[in-house]
Design a protein around this motif. Structure first.
Motif, PDB file in Angstrom:
ATOM      1  N   CYS A   1       0.808  -1.225   0.000  1.00 57.10           N
ATOM      2  CA  CYS A   1       0.000   0.000   0.000  1.00 57.10           C
ATOM      3  C   CYS A   1       0.839   1.273   0.000  1.00 57.10           C
ATOM      4  O   CYS A   1       0.505   2.233  -0.682  1.00 57.10           O
ATOM      5  CB  CYS A   1      -0.913   0.025   1.219  1.00 57.10           C
ATOM      6  SG  CYS A   1      -2.203  -1.217   1.187  1.00 57.10           S
TER       7      CYS A   1
ATOM      8  N   VAL B   1       1.609   2.606  -3.458  1.00 56.58           N
ATOM      9  CA  VAL B   1       0.522   2.865  -4.412  1.00 56.58           C
ATOM     10  C   VAL B   1       0.332   4.377  -4.539  1.00 56.58           C
ATOM     11  O   VAL B   1       0.019   5.045  -3.562  1.00 56.58           O
ATOM     12  CB  VAL B   1      -0.792   2.191  -3.966  1.00 56.58           C
ATOM     13  CG1 VAL B   1      -1.958   2.614  -4.861  1.00 56.58           C
ATOM     14  CG2 VAL B   1      -0.650   0.676  -3.961  1.00 56.58           C
TER      15      VAL B   1
ATOM     16  N   ASP C   1      -1.771   5.802  -6.976  1.00 58.30           N
ATOM     17  CA  ASP C   1      -3.176   6.007  -7.307  1.00 58.30           C
ATOM     18  C   ASP C   1      -3.718   4.707  -7.875  1.00 58.30           C
ATOM     19  O   ASP C   1      -2.957   3.766  -8.148  1.00 58.30           O
ATOM     20  CB  ASP C   1      -3.322   7.127  -8.334  1.00 58.30           C
ATOM     21  CG  ASP C   1      -4.722   7.725  -8.370  1.00 58.30           C
ATOM     22  OD1 ASP C   1      -5.557   7.362  -7.517  1.00 58.30           O
ATOM     23  OD2 ASP C   1      -4.984   8.557  -9.256  1.00 58.30           O
ATOM     24  N   CYS C   2      -5.017   4.651  -8.071  1.00 61.31           N
ATOM     25  CA  CYS C   2      -5.633   3.475  -8.691  1.00 61.31           C
ATOM     26  C   CYS C   2      -7.029   3.821  -9.180  1.00 61.31           C
ATOM     27  O   CYS C   2      -7.580   4.865  -8.821  1.00 61.31           O
ATOM     28  CB  CYS C   2      -5.671   2.295  -7.716  1.00 61.31           C
ATOM     29  SG  CYS C   2      -6.628   2.581  -6.232  1.00 61.31           S
TER      30      CYS C   2
ATOM     31  N   ALA D   1     -10.150   0.171  -3.721  1.00 53.67           N
ATOM     32  CA  ALA D   1      -9.374   1.341  -4.130  1.00 53.67           C
ATOM     33  C   ALA D   1      -9.145   2.325  -2.990  1.00 53.67           C
ATOM     34  O   ALA D   1      -8.020   2.785  -2.781  1.00 53.67           O
ATOM     35  CB  ALA D   1     -10.073   2.035  -5.292  1.00 53.67           C
ATOM     36  N   SER D   2     -10.190   2.657  -2.248  1.00 50.98           N
ATOM     37  CA  SER D   2     -10.034   3.651  -1.171  1.00 50.98           C
ATOM     38  C   SER D   2      -9.088   3.149  -0.084  1.00 50.98           C
ATOM     39  O   SER D   2      -8.316   3.933   0.481  1.00 50.98           O
ATOM     40  CB  SER D   2     -11.397   4.016  -0.577  1.00 50.98           C
ATOM     41  OG  SER D   2     -12.028   2.869  -0.034  1.00 50.98           O
TER      42      SER D   2
ATOM     43  N   LYS E   1      -5.356   3.414  -1.246  1.00 52.35           N
ATOM     44  CA  LYS E   1      -4.846   4.781  -1.190  1.00 52.35           C
ATOM     45  C   LYS E   1      -4.662   5.266   0.247  1.00 52.35           C
ATOM     46  O   LYS E   1      -3.747   6.025   0.530  1.00 52.35           O
ATOM     47  CB  LYS E   1      -5.784   5.723  -1.932  1.00 52.35           C
ATOM     48  CG  LYS E   1      -5.802   5.513  -3.426  1.00 52.35           C
ATOM     49  CD  LYS E   1      -6.625   6.589  -4.088  1.00 52.35           C
ATOM     50  CE  LYS E   1      -7.591   6.005  -5.074  1.00 52.35           C
ATOM     51  NZ  LYS E   1      -8.416   7.016  -5.730  1.00 52.35           N
TER      52      LYS E   1
END
Length: 160
Positions: free
Chosen positions: A96, A99, A101-102, A131-132, A135
């Motif tokens: 994580c 990461v 963005d996604c 996704a949340s 991030k």
């Protein structure tokens, strides 16, 4: 099972149009001992494997590249930091904290493609978080990487 049915699975799993983009005419279906389709090949290159447990597709690095070219940015993508990109490309786990963005529509346990910030394919894998969460979290595994572009890809035929 026919190629049309596999294209329908791909459309459901990755979005409309993904089936034709992933599996053009002329692909070969590899059938297992039970008579079920196991892999989809183009020549000697594996595009995807059909999971027996749920009937969904897992993508090879080659299949990930085809999907990346077919889907608009950032659909089904997890964008990785430059620091982690070489490791992810070798098939290592995507954490994580790396990461950037996604795709906001990624759900946990969904097949995704991992890219660098220039949208170059690094790997394919299974998202372990939505996704949340990817991030927001700074610890833990975001994506269980299956195949990196610089790693060893699964052979099409057993024993190769």
């Amino acid at each position: 099972m026919t190629i049309d049915r596999i294209r329908t699975i791909a459309d459901y799993q990755f979005g409309r149009g993904a089936g034709v983009a992933l599996f053009p005419d002329g692909v070969r279906l590899m059938v297992g001992r039970t008579g079920r389709v196991r892999q989809v090949l183009e020549g000697d290159r594996r595009i995807a494997t059909l999971r027996a447990s749920d009937g969904f597709l897992t993508l090879s690095a080659y299949g990930g590249q085809r999907l990346k070219e077919a889907l608009p940015f950032p659909k089904k993508r997890v964008i990785m930091d430059d620091e982690a990109a070489p490791f992810v490309a070798k098939g290592k786990t995507a954490f994580c904290k790396f990461v950037l963005d996604c795709d906001a529509e990624i759900r946990a346990l969904e097949e995704v493609i991992l890219v660098d910030k220039n949208d170059n394919l690094l790997a394919t894998g299974q998202a372990l978080l939505c996704a949340s969460e990817m991030k927001a979290f700074k610890r833990g595994i975001a994506v269980n990487v299956r195949y990196g572009v610089k790693g060893k890809d699964m052979p099409a035929e057993p024993g190769e």
